[in-house]
Design a protein around this motif. Structure first.
Motif, PDB file in Angstrom:
ATOM      1  N   ASP A 147      17.266  -7.113  -2.128  1.00  0.00           N
ATOM      2  CA  ASP A 147      15.944  -6.491  -2.177  1.00  0.00           C
ATOM      3  C   ASP A 147      16.090  -5.007  -2.476  1.00  0.00           C
ATOM      4  N   GLU A 148      15.080  -4.466  -3.161  1.00  0.00           N
ATOM      5  CA  GLU A 148      15.067  -3.041  -3.468  1.00  0.00           C
ATOM      6  C   GLU A 148      13.637  -2.557  -3.307  1.00  0.00           C
ATOM      7  N   THR A 149      13.453  -1.438  -2.631  1.00  0.00           N
ATOM      8  CA  THR A 149      12.127  -0.852  -2.465  1.00  0.00           C
ATOM      9  C   THR A 149      12.049   0.406  -3.307  1.00  0.00           C
ATOM     10  N   ILE A 150      11.050   0.451  -4.182  1.00  0.00           N
ATOM     11  CA  ILE A 150      10.852   1.572  -5.096  1.00  0.00           C
ATOM     12  C   ILE A 150       9.380   1.984  -5.049  1.00  0.00           C
ATOM     13  N   GLY A 151       8.991   2.936  -5.885  1.00  0.00           N
ATOM     14  CA  GLY A 151       7.610   3.411  -5.902  1.00  0.00           C
ATOM     15  C   GLY A 151       6.838   2.899  -7.101  1.00  0.00           C
ATOM     16  N   TRP A 152       5.526   2.875  -6.977  1.00  0.00           N
ATOM     17  CA  TRP A 152       4.654   2.480  -8.085  1.00  0.00           C
ATOM     18  C   TRP A 152       3.376   3.298  -8.032  1.00  0.00           C
ATOM     19  N   ALA A 153       2.735   3.436  -9.188  1.00  0.00           N
ATOM     20  CA  ALA A 153       1.449   4.120  -9.283  1.00  0.00           C
ATOM     21  C   ALA A 153       0.709   3.603 -10.512  1.00  0.00           C
ATOM     22  N   ILE A 154      -0.608   3.573 -10.422  1.00  0.00           N
ATOM     23  CA  ILE A 154      -1.454   3.236 -11.559  1.00  0.00           C
ATOM     24  C   ILE A 154      -1.868   4.557 -12.199  1.00  0.00           C
ATOM     25  N   LYS A 155      -1.610   4.693 -13.480  1.00  0.00           N
ATOM     26  CA  LYS A 155      -1.901   5.932 -14.202  1.00  0.00           C
ATOM     27  C   LYS A 155      -2.947   5.682 -15.277  1.00  0.00           C
ATOM     28  N   GLY A 156      -3.295   6.757 -15.968  1.00  0.00           N
ATOM     29  CA  GLY A 156      -4.248   6.665 -17.065  1.00  0.00           C
ATOM     30  C   GLY A 156      -5.611   6.253 -16.561  1.00  0.00           C
ATOM     31  N   ARG A 157      -6.228   5.350 -17.269  1.00  0.00           N
ATOM     32  CA  ARG A 157      -7.546   4.822 -16.885  1.00  0.00           C
ATOM     33  C   ARG A 157      -7.403   3.480 -16.199  1.00  0.00           C
ATOM     34  N   GLY A 158      -6.298   3.316 -15.448  1.00  0.00           N
ATOM     35  CA  GLY A 158      -6.034   2.057 -14.776  1.00  0.00           C
ATOM     36  C   GLY A 158      -5.289   1.079 -15.658  1.00  0.00           C
ATOM     37  N   ASN A 159      -4.732   1.565 -16.769  1.00  0.00           N
ATOM     38  CA  ASN A 159      -4.069   0.661 -17.710  1.00  0.00           C
ATOM     39  C   ASN A 159      -2.563   0.905 -17.812  1.00  0.00           C
ATOM     40  N   ILE A 160      -2.016   1.816 -17.034  1.00  0.00           N
ATOM     41  CA  ILE A 160      -0.585   2.111 -17.055  1.00  0.00           C
ATOM     42  C   ILE A 160      -0.021   1.918 -15.651  1.00  0.00           C
ATOM     43  N   LEU A 161       1.019   1.097 -15.552  1.00  0.00           N
ATOM     44  CA  LEU A 161       1.743   0.920 -14.297  1.00  0.00           C
ATOM     45  C   LEU A 161       3.053   1.676 -14.425  1.00  0.00           C
ATOM     46  N   GLU A 162       3.246   2.656 -13.534  1.00  0.00           N
ATOM     47  CA  GLU A 162       4.487   3.429 -13.536  1.00  0.00           C
ATOM     48  C   GLU A 162       5.320   3.014 -12.336  1.00  0.00           C
ATOM     49  N   ILE A 163       6.583   2.695 -12.607  1.00  0.00           N
ATOM     50  CA  ILE A 163       7.526   2.316 -11.557  1.00  0.00           C
ATOM     51  C   ILE A 163       8.569   3.413 -11.460  1.00  0.00           C
ATOM     52  N   LYS A 164       8.785   3.910 -10.231  1.00  0.00           N
ATOM     53  CA  LYS A 164       9.735   4.996 -10.005  1.00  0.00           C
ATOM     54  C   LYS A 164      10.872   4.497  -9.127  1.00  0.00           C
ATOM     55  N   PRO A 199       0.831  -1.211   0.000  1.00  0.00           N
ATOM     56  CA  PRO A 199       0.000   0.000   0.000  1.00  0.00           C
ATOM     57  C   PRO A 199       0.865   1.260   0.000  1.00  0.00           C
ATOM     58  N   LYS A 200       0.245   2.357  -0.312  1.00  0.00           N
ATOM     59  CA  LYS A 200       0.882   3.676  -0.338  1.00  0.00           C
ATOM     60  C   LYS A 200       1.983   3.775  -1.390  1.00  0.00           C
ATOM     61  N   GLY A 201       1.840   3.020  -2.480  1.00  0.00           N
ATOM     62  CA  GLY A 201       2.730   3.161  -3.617  1.00  0.00           C
ATOM     63  C   GLY A 201       4.149   2.659  -3.439  1.00  0.00           C
ATOM     64  N   ARG A 202       4.355   1.679  -2.603  1.00  0.00           N
ATOM     65  CA  ARG A 202       5.697   1.101  -2.426  1.00  0.00           C
ATOM     66  C   ARG A 202       5.734  -0.279  -3.080  1.00  0.00           C
ATOM     67  N   LEU A 203       6.838  -0.574  -3.730  1.00  0.00           N
ATOM     68  CA  LEU A 203       7.041  -1.849  -4.405  1.00  0.00           C
ATOM     69  C   LEU A 203       8.381  -2.407  -3.966  1.00  0.00           C
ATOM     70  N   GLN A 204       8.361  -3.627  -3.443  1.00  0.00           N
ATOM     71  CA  GLN A 204       9.599  -4.283  -3.022  1.00  0.00           C
ATOM     72  C   GLN A 204       9.934  -5.364  -4.039  1.00  0.00           C
ATOM     73  N   LEU A 205      11.117  -5.222  -4.662  1.00  0.00           N
ATOM     74  CA  LEU A 205      11.596  -6.204  -5.623  1.00  0.00           C
ATOM     75  C   LEU A 205      12.539  -7.153  -4.909  1.00  0.00           C
ATOM     76  N   GLN A 206      12.212  -8.436  -4.917  1.00  0.00           N
ATOM     77  CA  GLN A 206      13.075  -9.457  -4.326  1.00  0.00           C
ATOM     78  C   GLN A 206      13.806 -10.128  -5.474  1.00  0.00           C
ATOM     79  N   LYS A 207      15.034  -9.727  -5.676  1.00  0.00           N
ATOM     80  CA  LYS A 207      15.810 -10.212  -6.814  1.00  0.00           C
ATOM     81  C   LYS A 207      16.363 -11.597  -6.540  1.00  0.00           C
ATOM     82  N   SER A 208      16.651 -12.327  -7.613  1.00  0.00           N
ATOM     83  CA  SER A 208      17.100 -13.709  -7.495  1.00  0.00           C
ATOM     84  C   SER A 208      18.436 -13.825  -6.773  1.00  0.00           C
ATOM     85  N   GLY A 209      19.240 -12.783  -6.767  1.00  0.00           N
ATOM     86  CA  GLY A 209      20.533 -12.805  -6.077  1.00  0.00           C
ATOM     87  C   GLY A 209      20.410 -12.573  -4.586  1.00  0.00           C
ATOM     88  N   GLY A 210      19.211 -12.453  -4.068  1.00  0.00           N
ATOM     89  CA  GLY A 210      19.002 -12.239  -2.649  1.00  0.00           C
ATOM     90  C   GLY A 210      18.968 -10.776  -2.250  1.00  0.00           C
TER      91      GLY A 210
END
Length: 149
Positions: free
Chosen positions: A92-109, A79-90
């Motif tokens: 982790d990276e926390t970045i931002g996300w948002a749904i844009k447009g009419r719900g058809n665009i995923l933006e990763i920051k 929630p609150k636009g946070r995205l945690q990427l768990q990479k195969s090398g072990g």
């Protein structure tokens, strides 16, 4: 007669308004549906110029920094636009996300200011498909497929 006609018009308008309100509320919000853990199950190149362009895409992405290859990762949409990427090398990276447009665009920051936009072509309870256009010299489309954990 005029009062009766006005009452009919008001009734039809009220029923139509209630029907639209019910339809809007019954549609699942993509921002709520995407929350959870998703495992990347596929990375497919479509509409490539010729065989062997996968290497060309990888080199262009690494050279220009425009394409980040997300392979064998678990994406945890929080929630609150946070995205945690768990990479195969072990790592982790926390970045931002948002749904844009009419719900058809995923933006990763990313934390360094880099942004990626994906076409959210399918989002259902257990499957998500993201598409994005590759470099204009490659003239292709990459498709990422995810399954909910």
């Amino acid at each position: 007669m005029m009062k009766r006609l006005s009452a009919i018009y008001i009734g039809v308008f009220a029923l139509t308004l209630m029907g639209f309100t019910w339809m809007i509320r019954s549609v699942t919000n993509p921002e709520q549906l995407i929350i959870g853990e998703w495992k990347e199950t596929g990375w497919v190149y479509e509409r490539l110029n010729k065989v062997g362009d996968e290497e060309k895409v990888n080199l262009q992405g690494n050279r220009h920094g425009n394409l980040v290859l997300h392979k064998a990762e678990i994406w945890s949409f929080l929630p609150k636009g946070r995205l945690q990427l768990q990479k195969s090398g072990g790592r982790d990276e926390t970045i931002g996300w948002a749904i844009k447009g009419r719900g058809n665009i995923l933006e990763i920051k990313y934390n360094n200011g880099h942004k990626e936009q994906y076409d959210l072509s399918q989002l259902v309870a257990d499957r998500m498909v993201l598409n994005f256009e590759l470099d204009t010299q490659v003239k292709g489309l990459a498709k990422l497929t995810f399954e909910r954990l």
